[in-house]
Design an enzyme around this catalytic site. Structure first.
Site, PDB file in Angstrom:
ATOM      1  N   SER A   1       0.823  -1.206   0.000  1.00 34.44           N
ATOM      2  CA  SER A   1       0.000   0.000   0.000  1.00 34.44           C
ATOM      3  C   SER A   1       0.862   1.264   0.000  1.00 34.44           C
ATOM      4  O   SER A   1       1.629   1.498  -0.916  1.00 34.44           O
ATOM      5  CB  SER A   1      -0.955  -0.050   1.195  1.00 34.44           C
TER       6      SER A   1
ATOM      7  N   ASP B   1      -2.529   6.093  -3.352  1.00 34.07           N
ATOM      8  CA  ASP B   1      -1.327   5.492  -2.782  1.00 34.07           C
ATOM      9  C   ASP B   1      -0.853   4.365  -3.683  1.00 34.07           C
ATOM     10  O   ASP B   1      -1.360   4.179  -4.792  1.00 34.07           O
ATOM     11  CB  ASP B   1      -1.584   5.016  -1.348  1.00 34.07           C
TER      12      ASP B   1
ATOM     13  N   ASP C   1      -1.147   1.173  -3.950  1.00 30.99           N
ATOM     14  CA  ASP C   1      -2.049   0.161  -4.511  1.00 30.99           C
ATOM     15  C   ASP C   1      -3.418   0.724  -4.839  1.00 30.99           C
ATOM     16  O   ASP C   1      -4.314  -0.004  -5.243  1.00 30.99           O
ATOM     17  CB  ASP C   1      -2.168  -1.041  -3.586  1.00 30.99           C
TER      18      ASP C   1
ATOM     19  N   ASP D   1      -5.936   1.986  -3.111  1.00 28.42           N
ATOM     20  CA  ASP D   1      -7.168   1.759  -2.358  1.00 28.42           C
ATOM     21  C   ASP D   1      -7.546   2.976  -1.520  1.00 28.42           C
ATOM     22  O   ASP D   1      -8.547   2.959  -0.809  1.00 28.42           O
ATOM     23  CB  ASP D   1      -7.070   0.505  -1.484  1.00 28.42           C
TER      24      ASP D   1
END
Length: 453
Positions: free
Chosen positions: A103, A246, A248, A250
């Site tokens: 992340s 960010d 990833d 999410d």
């Protein structure tokens, strides 16, 4: 040894704590637990995606090998956002999904996130079941029973089409973003194509920055945890807004036309009011976390919207949403879940709906976000302490009680052990930043002294 799973999957420094051996063992155990939900007469099917981190290449190989060795057919998706993997698992009817990403963490870290059938993150029960199966003896499939590995390295267009459809009955009739100029910071991460592409296809003029991943530059002074470049680019290009995801994708944070940061609380408030106006906010309720600013809670109360507060972590937000039949929830950090379209936080989906609200109202982001009058908030991370005693140590609990009584209705205090790092987070809200800082420093000193290892 402590629990392997943290707030968001298994995370650690790649090739140190998070090794290929661990990734392989985890994937075998996950295959045995999650693959049992598959249809009889065929191998379970897993979708595996990753962000662009260099370490994701060898970890992906280990995960894929573990799954296939346990009799799971694997489809490699390549670089795709975490919410994209979650959606594709449900959309394609796969039995499980795996995302390799840490992340917003720095590049040397990585992580493994699992999704169950339907694309939902795992609850504690399933995570515990996977941990319990690790290291157990098992009967290995042979011959035609081993899993097969295929590639679908172009799922991005399919995912973008899904995102755009959320803005209307179908892609062609979806809300137009024409006339909006948007700077997109892709964090040199998994959404380097998805984030700009989704906004462009709906007519926005997009200026991409940090959308050139090389495996080493993910989250490197960019993305939702480093907004300086985004603020500068918005001002340089006289853009209407800037969005930053960010690594990833999410989560999403934003910047208004004047370069001011718009955080997850404000974004959640804008979307909650939009859904209330449209009559789609189930039970006129939104789910937030204990970290949400008091200004957000006040704004929702004034708008006639109930706020349910969950533990920090988007999976806990989602659990509260499911339990109450709610359709919107999120975190101050920028995780926003719209359960009509996603099973997890989705930064690109959030950006699309925020821009759509601007387009349909004709209001600036500053005007929309201004409904939340944030109290100054200070967050101090206290490292090298025994975080397991944060809620029980007498000195710490006494200090928190004393400060809470002093603040009354003018602020609040929250101490929270991190779910992903070895530290305690001290959060203080007060009428002024100076007052919040003073109290935060006092409490941090108590935590540091009382919980020293």
């Amino acid at each position: 040894m402590g629990r392997l799973f943290g707030t968001d999957g298994v995370r650690g420094r790649a090739n140190d704590g998070l090794t290929a051996e661990l990734a392989l063992d985890l994937s075998v155990a996950a295959a045995h637990v999650l693959g049992e939900t598959g249809e009889l007469g065929r191998n379970p099917v897993a979708l595996v995606g990753r962000d662009p981190r260099a370490s994701g290449e060898f970890l992906e190989a280990a995960v894929v090998a573990g799954l296939a060795s346990a009799g799971v057919d694997v489809v490699r998706l390549g670089v795709v956002p975490t919410p994209g993997v979650a959606w594709l698992v449900g959309h394609r009817g796969a039995d499980l999904g795996v995302m390799l990403s840490a992340s917003h963490n720095p590049m040397p870290d990585n992580g493994i996130k699992f999704f169950a059938r339907g694309g939902a993150k795992l609850d504690d029960r399933l995570e515990d079941a996977i941990e319990a199966r690790m290291g157990e003896a098992w009967q290995r499939p042979i011959g035609a029973d081993v899993g097969r590995i295929t590639e679908d390295l172009e799922p991005v267009e399919e995912y973008i089409a899904h995102l755009v459809t959320s803005l209307g009955a179908d892609g062609e009739d979806a809300i137009s973003l024409a006339g909006l100029t948007i700077v997109v910071d892709g964090a040199n991460g998994a959404a380097y194509r998805t984030a700009p592409g989704s906004l462009e296809v709906q007519g926005a003029t997009v200026i991409p920055i940090h959308c050139s991943p090389d495996g080493l530059n993910i989250n490197d002074n960019c993305g939702s945890t480093h907004l300086g470049d985004l603020q500068a680019a918005v001002l340089e290009h006289s853009a209407d807004l800037g969005i930053a995801v960010d690594g990833d994708a999410d989560r999403c944070l934003c910047v208004d036309a004047a370069g001011n940061v718009v955080d997850g609380d404000q974004i959640l408030a804008v979307l909650a009011l939009a859904m209330k106006d449209a009559g789609t906010l189930a039970h006129d309720t939104v789910v937030a976390t204990v970290m949400s600013n008091l200004g957000f809670l006040n704004a929702m109360r004034d708008a006639g919207i109930t706020v349910k507060q969950a533990k920090v972590g988007d999976r806990y937000v989602l659990e509260e949403m499911k339990a109450g039949g709610y359709v919107l929830g999120g975190e101050q950090s920028g995780h926003v879940i719209q359960s009509r379209y996603a099973t997890t936080g989705d930064g690109v989906l959030t950006a699309l709906h925020l821009a759509a609200r601007m387009a349909t109202t004709g209001k600036s982001l500053a005007e929309l976000a201004g409904v939340v009058q944030r109290l100054p908030q200070v967050l101090i991370n206290v490292a090298d302490v025994d975080k397991s005693r944060a809620a029980s140590d007498p000195a710490v609990t006494a200090a928190v009680s004393r400060v809470t009584a002093e603040l009354g209705d003018t602020g609040r205090v929250l101490l929270r052990p991190s779910g992903t790092e070895d530290l305690v987070r001290v959060m203080v809200e007060a009428a002024t930043e100076q007052r919040a800082r003073e109290i935060g420093d006092q409490l941090a000193a108590v935590v540091r002294g009382a919980l020293a290892k």
